[in-house]
Design a protein around this motif. Structure first.
Motif, PDB file in Angstrom:
ATOM      1  N   GLU A  50       1.029  -1.200  -0.199  1.00 52.00           N
ATOM      2  CA  GLU A  50       0.077  -0.086  -0.259  1.00 52.00           C
ATOM      3  C   GLU A  50       1.268   1.483   0.093  1.00 52.00           C
ATOM      4  OE1 GLU A  50      -2.362  -0.502   2.946  1.00 52.00           O
ATOM      5  OE2 GLU A  50      -3.534  -2.794   2.341  1.00 52.00           O
ATOM      6  N   GLY A  83       3.763   1.405  -2.014  1.00 54.34           N
ATOM      7  CA  GLY A  83       3.900   1.672  -2.649  1.00 54.34           C
ATOM      8  C   GLY A  83       3.201   1.964  -3.805  1.00 54.34           C
ATOM      9  N   ALA A  84       2.008   1.697  -3.389  1.00 54.14           N
ATOM     10  CA  ALA A  84       0.994   2.425  -4.584  1.00 54.14           C
ATOM     11  C   ALA A  84       0.652   3.436  -4.192  1.00 54.14           C
ATOM     12  CB  ALA A  84      -0.152   0.977  -3.757  1.00 54.14           C
ATOM     13  N   PRO A  86       3.759   5.721  -6.434  1.00 51.09           N
ATOM     14  CA  PRO A  86       4.743   4.207  -7.095  1.00 51.09           C
ATOM     15  C   PRO A  86       5.652   4.907  -7.755  1.00 51.09           C
ATOM     16  CG  PRO A  86       2.433   5.264  -7.557  1.00 51.09           C
ATOM     17  CD  PRO A  86       3.180   5.833  -6.581  1.00 51.09           C
ATOM     18  N   GLY A  87       7.146   3.630  -7.449  1.00 54.57           N
ATOM     19  CA  GLY A  87       7.582   3.371  -8.398  1.00 54.57           C
ATOM     20  C   GLY A  87       8.589   3.733  -7.077  1.00 54.57           C
ATOM     21  N   ARG A  88       8.654   3.921  -5.928  1.00 53.81           N
ATOM     22  CA  ARG A  88       9.769   4.225  -5.183  1.00 53.81           C
ATOM     23  C   ARG A  88      10.431   3.175  -4.659  1.00 53.81           C
ATOM     24  NH1 ARG A  88       9.635   9.708  -5.265  1.00 53.81           N
ATOM     25  NH2 ARG A  88       8.019  10.512  -6.131  1.00 53.81           N
ATOM     26  N   ASP A  90      11.175  -3.038  -5.024  1.00 54.82           N
ATOM     27  CA  ASP A  90       9.838  -3.478  -5.235  1.00 54.82           C
ATOM     28  C   ASP A  90       9.235  -3.467  -3.819  1.00 54.82           C
ATOM     29  OD1 ASP A  90       7.952  -4.467  -6.564  1.00 54.82           O
ATOM     30  OD2 ASP A  90       8.317  -6.120  -7.547  1.00 54.82           O
TER      31      ASP A  90
END
Length: 224
Positions: A96, A98-99, A102-104, A150
């Motif tokens: 969550e 990451g969502a 994003p991309g971090r 990721d």
């Protein structure tokens, strides 16, 4: 910017740091937990070029030092924890966070290591820049930090038993089984029981955490 994710339980008496009881009372244990959490939040806030995220459980309005915690969390991205097990909750928290950003990469810590500093966290993020994952082993066999480039790879945690002397080793095995290059961070002691709390406080003379432990010890001694 990287995501710094703190996974924490609200320091509510009877719910937080119950393994410190005895000798601490539930209220004293919650105050020790609050001191540890406040130190962690401050270290995260002072770490440059990061996004602070808290995955939380429990009611912070019922916590010790509720007003101070609310002020410390101003500007944080807050995520309620959910899942049937701790491993589930950790996997969801990574995903969550990451969502939301994003991309971090995500570097996750708990509230059991008040000795963390911005330098420690920055060094861990530097290691993560050159690896797929970082893992910080704990003295008791668990781990104090998990970083993932990721965040979706946190699903590797789900089959790993938590809170055992083999948790750290089994987590490392699970990450490597996915082909991830894992960098190992320095070993730290986390605050799980009274002896560990005393050892950590001894390394933090004059800190709020050390004072909270000293106050508890004084009350226990006077009441004996």
């Amino acid at each position: 910017m990287n995501i710094l994710l703190v996974v924490a339980k609200a320091p509510v008496p009877g719910l937080a740091k119950t393994r410190l009881c005895p000798p601490a009372s539930p209220e004293q244990a919650a105050r020790i937990a609050a001191a540890a959490l406040l130190a962690t939040l401050a270290a995260v806030r002072a770490t440059a070029a990061t996004i602070p995220v808290l995955a939380h459980t429990g009611r912070f309005t019922d916590a010790e030092y509720a007003d101070e915690l609310a002020a410390a969390l101003t500007g944080w991205h807050l995520l309620p924890q959910h899942g049937d097990t701790l491993a589930d909750r950790l996997a969801h928290a990574h995903a969550e966070a990451g969502a939301a950003f994003p991309g971090r990469p995500v570097l996750q810590v708990g509230m059991d290591t008040p000795q963390l500093s911005p330098g420690t966290l920055s060094a861990a993020l530097d290691r993560l820049a050159d690896a797929d994952a970082v893992l910080g082993p704990a003295v008791d066999g668990g781990w104090w930090a998990l970083g993932l480039r990721d965040p979706g790879q946190a699903t590797a945690l789900r089959p790993v038993p938590t809170s055992t002397p083999q948790t750290g080793r089994q987590t490392l095995t699970a990450l490597r089984a996915r082909g991830l290059r894992v960098a190992i961070l320095p070993v730290l002691r986390d605050v799980d029981d009274w002896d560990a709390a005393r050892a950590v406080a001894a390394d933090l003379p004059g800190s709020r955490f050390a004072r909270a432990l000293h106050e508890t010890r004084t009350v226990v001694t006077e009441g004996a």
